[in-house]
Design an enzyme around this catalytic site. Structure first.
Site, PDB file in Angstrom:
ATOM      1  N   GLY B  34       0.789  -1.223   0.000  1.00 38.49           N
ATOM      2  CA  GLY B  34       0.000   0.000   0.000  1.00 38.49           C
ATOM      3  C   GLY B  34       0.820   1.272   0.000  1.00 38.49           C
ATOM      4  N   CYS B 243     -28.140  -9.240 -15.312  1.00 37.52           N
ATOM      5  CA  CYS B 243     -27.669  -8.896 -16.651  1.00 37.52           C
ATOM      6  C   CYS B 243     -28.712  -9.301 -17.695  1.00 37.52           C
ATOM      7  CB  CYS B 243     -26.346  -9.611 -16.931  1.00 37.52           C
ATOM      8  SG  CYS B 243     -25.810  -9.489 -18.648  1.00 37.52           S
ATOM      9  N   CYS B 246     -26.966 -12.319 -19.940  1.00 42.46           N
ATOM     10  CA  CYS B 246     -26.586 -13.644 -19.420  1.00 42.46           C
ATOM     11  C   CYS B 246     -27.302 -13.961 -18.115  1.00 42.46           C
ATOM     12  CB  CYS B 246     -25.068 -13.748 -19.237  1.00 42.46           C
ATOM     13  SG  CYS B 246     -24.440 -12.888 -17.790  1.00 42.46           S
ATOM     14  N   CYS B 268     -23.651  -7.006 -18.294  1.00 38.97           N
ATOM     15  CA  CYS B 268     -22.377  -7.202 -17.595  1.00 38.97           C
ATOM     16  C   CYS B 268     -21.341  -6.219 -18.099  1.00 38.97           C
ATOM     17  CB  CYS B 268     -21.834  -8.607 -17.849  1.00 38.97           C
ATOM     18  SG  CYS B 268     -22.589  -9.893 -16.870  1.00 38.97           S
ATOM     19  N   CYS B 274     -19.498 -12.349 -19.208  1.00 38.11           N
ATOM     20  CA  CYS B 274     -20.828 -12.410 -19.817  1.00 38.11           C
ATOM     21  C   CYS B 274     -20.822 -13.402 -20.983  1.00 38.11           C
ATOM     22  CB  CYS B 274     -21.224 -11.018 -20.292  1.00 38.11           C
ATOM     23  SG  CYS B 274     -22.962 -10.842 -20.714  1.00 38.11           S
TER      24      CYS B 274
END
Lengths: 369, 295
Positions: B34, B243, B246, B268, B274
């Site tokens: 980080g 979605c 899908c 998606c 997807c």
């Protein structure tokens, strides 16, 4: 129906082919050659070399052609090429006092050793469109200098220094090599070598505005143009296995030394201070702006209050590079729909809650009436 | 696509000395999760702000055997993803893929793939502003001190003020996280939906900010915690519908405007996810027989 939100390789290739086509323009007009740009748009070439940080007139001219005259795009092309070049070391400090002068003026003395040499300049021209130029009028031969030894042209600041009226140029700090922000990330506070390197690569327009702001009271430094000189200097390099300096060639540079507000303390008598500008090629606007901003950025060193943008090192140095700036500004045209979707979701929710609260408030008001 | 690699340039564009310098920065970044490591970012042949940091990181870690996937907004087919993938195909001659599972290196802008990442994969993020405190404190000298002193109260105050003003934390992307209990980190402008995927991920996550000259990292299996309050716990973005193509739930969706009468569909954002689901026979409300590959 699914709306295609796709780029697609073919679409990109087509866009680039169209760019090539647009670059060529009307085929009835002869194609421009880089050497025409190099010779006839020399100041554009100078700017691309200066901000591209690479002294190569032919490459800069080609970049200008490739960029369709967009100088920042051309600068970007040169920078991206420069970054791939091997680095052998850094040159010896150039002696600008030994410059072969093409132009040299001082605003602080009427006459001085070496004289005032006007050289090729737009100054004192009337800015009237010259319609004869469109037809390609023949050009008169320039006047020749008289015979005789070329005069020595010492720096104006050296004359002042002889009397102790101006601060000495600080010696090169020993124990560490001169900084290079293209090899090491810039850290703050930055020393003057790095600041000057940053300013030398900086966008001319940005520096112009910053320098201008100091003249209008945002970090005033009471500047005088001690001297502007433009001409050729020799560049030397010490190869490790030779151990002595060999000349690499000559380059054109513009140098500006500003004589600025004096300083003194109880211990030291008052002296003028310096602002310095040095740019590849001929660009007085940039060299002068750089000198103004260099002086403004020395505020900390002289114990002046940092109150104006031009004195603020992080502000100036972080935003002066036009390749960085244009990239980040223009990246906004990349797709951002994932983040925008997240914002859409939140604002719809906030509006829904606001409407619910308003409806509830309206209901209680009605009930009270 | 078997285009010959670009002559006159080193493997993956950058010279080996530059790669070594960047790898050192990456190693330091991994050692201090980080923490933003300054590095001598190079000018690249694409503009700053368009992924130069990610490209430099990828160029420094990629080898001839690697398989590269590049996504932007979750999609392999957005213009900038196409451009960066073509860049590495041309300068490194590496194999490229759109399948998350097949990739050894995934360079991304704004998303983390829906399919869980695995051991040995590297996810390279393109980062515009690496400093999570930047919009609270514009000075680098100040923010570096704040990180050194672990002084992150300002960020909590900002989140608290959001709640006071809007009733919610009004940060929907680039949502700040604490890494390994120490450094406050900007996850790059991914929607906060993706934040939980960073936590204890088996993949190595590298972040490159070219213009700002910073590299940072989340090593595999590292704690990544999104900032929140006990009474306002962190929540991911939610969608009302699955979605439309899908039928997937629990994935990030793009809103597609269908007409000028308010018609919308949600699909998606991760096109590989997807497409894979559709091949497996999943269908959504608006599924149609699949069109020939639109390009």
């Amino acid at each position: 129906m699914y709306v295609a939100v796709k780029g697609g390789e073919r679409a990109i290739a087509n866009a680039h082919a169209l760019l090539d086509h647009s670059r060529r323009g009307d085929h009835a007009v002869p194609e421009i050659a880089p050497k025409q740009i190099r010779e006839q748009l020399a100041l554009a070439v100078d700017r691309v070399m200066a901000e591209g940080s690479l002294y190569d007139r032919d490459l800069a001219a080609l970049a200008i052609k490739q960029a369709r005259g967009d100088l920042i795009e051309a600068i970007f092309l040169v920078r991206a090429f420069r970054t791939t070049l091997p680095r052998f070391g850094h040159g010896e400090p150039a002696d600008t006092a030994a410059m072969q002068i093409r132009r040299r003026i001082s605003a602080t003395y009427k006459d001085l050793p070496g004289g005032q040499v006007l050289g090729p300049t737009f100054d004192y021209t009337h800015r009237l469109i010259d319609f004869a130029l469109a037809a390609g009028a023949p050009v008169a031969e320039p006047a020749e200098a008289g015979e005789g030894e070329p005069a020595d042209t010492p720096h104006v600041t050296a004359l002042l220094d002889g009397e102790g009226l101006i601060e000495r140029n600080p010696p090169q700090p020993s124990g560490r090599p001169v900084g290079d922000l293209t090899r090491e990330p810039l850290a703050f506070p930055a020393d003057r070598d790095l600041r000057l390197q940053n300013l030398a690569r900086a966008d001319e327009g940005f520096l112009l505005a910053m320098g201008y702001s100091t003249q209008r009271g945002y970090g005033r430094t009471h500047p005088f143009v001690g001297e502007i000189r433009f001409g050729e200097i020799e560049v030397e390099f010490v190869p490790e296995d030779l151990g002595f300096a060999v000349p690499l060639g000559r380059i054109q540079v513009t140098e500006c030394e500003m004589v600025t507000q004096f300083k003194g303390t109880a211990e030291t008598s008052p002296q003028f201070t310096r602002g310095y500008g040095l740019v590849f090629g001929q660009s007085e606007r940039k060299a002068m702006s750089m000198a103004l901003v260099d002086r403004a950025l020395r505020a900390r060193e002289f114990g002046e209050d940092v109150v104006a943008p031009a004195q603020d090192e992080e502000f100036v140095l972080s935003h002066s590079d036009n390749v960085q700036a244009t990239g980040f500004v223009e990246h906004l045209k990349l797709p951002h729909y994932v983040d925008f979707q997240a914002e859409l979701g939140l604002i719809r929710q906030l509006r829904r809650e606001h409407a619910d609260r308003a409806a509830a408030a309206g209901f209680t008001r009605e009930a009270a009436e | 696509m078997n285009a010959p690699t670009l002559t006159g340039y080193n493997f993956a564009y950058l010279d080996e000395q530059t790669k070594r310098m960047i790898r050192r920065a990456i190693l330091k970044a991994i050692a201090i999760p980080g923490y933003q490591v300054p590095f001598a970012s190079r000018e690249m042949p694409m503009p700053y702000g368009w992924g130069t940091g990610g490209v430099q990181v990828t160029a420094s870690v990629i080898g001839p055997q690697d398989v590269l996937k590049v996504i932007d907004q979750g999609s392999d087919d957005t213009t900038n993803a196409v451009s960066i993938r073509a860049f590495f195909a041309r300068t490194a001659g590496v194999a490229t893929t759109t399948a998350t599972a097949d990739a050894t290196i995934i360079q991304t802008r704004h998303r983390i793939p829906e399919a869980p990442l695995t051991d040995g994969q590297i996810l390279v993020y393109q980062v515009p502003i690496p400093e999570p405190l930047r919009f609270l404190e514009p000075r680098e000298t100040e923010t570096r001190t704040m990180h050194a002193l672990e002084e992150y109260g300002l960020m909590h105050v900002k989140l608290y003020e959001d709640i006071a003003r809007h009733g919610h934390i009004a940060t929907t992307y680039a949502y700040p996280v604490r890494v390994a209990g120490r450094y406050l980190m900007d996850p790059s402008p991914t929607p906060k939906f993706d934040n939980p995927k960073m936590h204890m991920s088996p993949a190595l996550q590298l972040f490159g900010a070219g213009r700002e000259k910073r590299i940072y990292a989340v090593p595999p299996y590292t704690r990544v915690v999104s900032l929140d309050f006990e009474d306002h716990p962190f929540e991911v973005n939610r969608f009302d519908k699955p979605c439309a193509l899908c039928g997937a739930h629990g994935v990030y969706l793009d809103e597609v405007v269908l007409d000028d009468r308010g018609g919308r569909m949600f699909v998606c954002s991760d096109t590989d996810h997807c497409g894979t689901r559709q091949e497996q026979g999943h269908r959504g409300d608006l599924s149609t027989p699949r069109e020939g590959s639109a390009a």
